[in-house]
Design an enzyme around this catalytic site. Structure first.
Site, short mmCIF file in Angstrom:
data_model
loop_
_atom_site.label_atom_id
_atom_site.label_comp_id
_atom_site.label_asym_id
_atom_site.label_seq_id
_atom_site.Cartn_x
_atom_site.Cartn_y
_atom_site.Cartn_z
N ASP A 68 0.83 -1.21 0.00
CA ASP A 68 0.00 0.00 0.00
C ASP A 68 0.86 1.25 0.00
O ASP A 68 2.09 1.18 0.10
CB ASP A 68 -0.96 -0.01 1.19
CG ASP A 68 -0.29 -0.39 2.51
OD1 ASP A 68 0.96 -0.45 2.56
OD2 ASP A 68 -1.00 -0.62 3.50
N GLU A 152 -9.68 -0.93 4.99
CA GLU A 152 -10.34 -0.63 6.25
C GLU A 152 -11.63 -1.44 6.38
O GLU A 152 -12.13 -1.98 5.39
CB GLU A 152 -10.67 0.88 6.29
CG GLU A 152 -9.45 1.79 6.20
CD GLU A 152 -8.65 1.82 7.50
OE1 GLU A 152 -8.81 0.94 8.36
OE2 GLU A 152 -7.83 2.76 7.65
C1 GLP Z 1 -0.49 0.45 8.59
C2 GLP Z 1 -0.17 -0.37 7.35
C3 GLP Z 1 -0.56 -1.81 7.54
C4 GLP Z 1 -0.01 -2.32 8.86
C5 GLP Z 1 -0.60 -1.53 10.00
C6 GLP Z 1 -0.15 -2.01 11.37
O1 GLP Z 1 -1.81 0.85 8.63
N1 GLP Z 1 -0.79 0.11 6.18
O2 GLP Z 1 -0.06 -2.58 6.46
O3 GLP Z 1 -0.31 -3.67 9.01
O4 GLP Z 1 -0.17 -0.19 9.82
O5 GLP Z 1 1.08 -1.49 11.71
P1 GLP Z 1 1.98 -2.00 12.90
O6 GLP Z 1 2.57 -3.28 12.46
O7 GLP Z 1 3.01 -0.93 13.10
O8 GLP Z 1 1.09 -2.17 14.08
#
Ligand code: GLP
Length: 270
Positions: A68, A152
Site C-alpha cells: 500500500d 479498512e
Molecule cells: C499500517 C499499514 C498496515 C499495517 C498496520 C499495522 O496501517 N498500512 O499494512 O499492518 O499499519 O502497523 P503496525 O505493524 O506498526 O502495528
C-alpha cells in the site's frame, strides 16, 4: 483455516518467516515477495537479512511488491511506503531496487483531484503483479481495527488495488510517524485489495501485543466479514498467522493451535 503459530516474541516470529523465505529464494531465485510496512514485520526482515548474509543467499533477482501507499505525499517523503520499504527491506536485504514496486510509484504525490491517473494506477499495479507470476509470500501486519494493507473495515473482500479513505483510527494510530500530528497524516491511500492479497500463494500475518488481541480473535475465530478485512484470510488455502502471547490472549482455541504446531512434521515448513 489459517495455521496459527504462537511464539515467545517478535524475534522468534521473525526467525520463522526468515527461514521460510530464505528457503523459498534458494529454490526460486526470482521469487516475488509481498512487502508490508509497519512495525510488525521489522524483526522478520531483520531475521531474513541475517540468513541471507550468513548463508550467502543470492537475492539479486528477487522481486518485490509493496502492499500500500499514502496518497498526496511524494515518493521521497520519509514516511511514504516507497521510502519505508526501501529503508527497511530493500537496503538491508540487498535487493535490486529496480525490481521492487509500490502501488504509488506511478503517482508520486499526485493530488486526489487527479482522478484519472489515480484510478488507472490500481488496475495497472494488479496487472504488474499478475505479469510477475503472482506473489509467492505476502507478509502482512494487521491494524487494531482488523485492516490489512489499508483495507479498512467495510472493504470489499473481492477488491483489487484501488484508492481508499483511511479510517480515523488508522490516522490516529499512524500519527506517530507524522510528528504525532494527525493533520499531517494523509486522508487517502492506494492499497492492494483483499482480492489482490488473496491471490498471493502464501500469506504470513504477524501481530504482537495486546492492542492486536481483539483484531486477531476476530480474524481467526470470528466470521468472515468485510468489517474485519483480515478475516478474509480464512478463505485462503495457505495462510499462516504468527503472534505472541499478548496478541493471542483473546483466542479460545490456543491449546489446539499449540498442539497442532508441536506435532507438525518439520518437512512441512510453514
Ligand atoms: C499500517 C499499514 C498496515 C499495517 C498496520 C499495522 O496501517 N498500512 O499494512 O499492518 O499499519 O502497523 P503496525 O505493524 O506498526 O502495528
Amino acid at each position: 483455516m489459517a495455521e496459527v503459530i504462537i511464539v515467545k516474541d517478535q524475534e522468534e516470529a521473525g526467525a520463522v518467516y526468515g527461514r521460510a523465505v530464505a528457503d523459498l529464494i534458494k529454490a526460486k531465485p526470482d521469487a516475488v515477495l509481498g512487502l508490508a510496512t509497519g512495525s510488525s514485520p521489522l524483526a522478520a526482515y531483520r531475521a531474513l537479512a541475517r540468513i541471507i548474509h550468513d548463508e550467502h543467499v543470492d537475492v539479486s533477482h528477487v522481486r518485490g511488491f509493496a502492499l500500500d501507499e499514502y496518497l498526496g505525499i511524494p515518493l521521497d517523503h520519509p514516511q511514504s511506503y516507497h521510502s519505508t520499504i526501501r529503508r527497511t527491506v530493500v537496503e538491508p536485504l540487498g535487493m535490486d531496487p529496480n525490481l521492487v514496486y509500490a502501488p504509488g510509484d506511478l503517482l508520486d504525490g499526485a493530488p486526489l483531484s487527479d482522478g484519472k491517473r489515480i484510478a488507472q494506477a490500481g488496475p495497472a499495479y494488479d496487472r504488474a503483479i499478475e505479469k510477475a507470476g503472482g506473489i509467492d509470500v505476502q507478509i502482512l501486519g494487521i491494524g487494531t481495527d482488523g485492516h490489512v494493507g489499508f483495507n479498512e473495515p467495510g472493504s470489499s473482500l473481492a477488491s483489487g488495488t484501488r484508492v481508499k479513505t483511511l479510517a480515523e483510527q488508522t490516522r490516529i494510530d499512524n500519527a506517530r510517524f507524522f510528528d504525532d500530528d494527525i493533520d499531517k497524516v494523509p486522508t487517502h491511500c492506494i492499497t492492494q485489495g483483499i482480492g489482490t492479497i488473496l491471490k498471493a500463494h502464501h500469506l504470513v500475518l504477524l501481530a504482537f501485543g495486546s492492542g492486536k488481541a481483539k483484531a486477531v480473535a476476530e480474524t481467526v475465530e470470528g466470521g468472515v466479514s468485510a468489517f474485519c478485512p483480515a478475516s478474509a484470510l480464512q478463505l485462503h488455502p495457505h495462510a499462516t498467522i504468527i503472534i505472541d502471547e499478548a496478541a493471542a490472549s483473546r483466542l479460545c482455541h490456543k491449546a489446539y493451535y499449540r498442539y497442532v504446531y508441536l506435532h507438525k512434521p518439520q518437512w512441512q515448513g510453514i
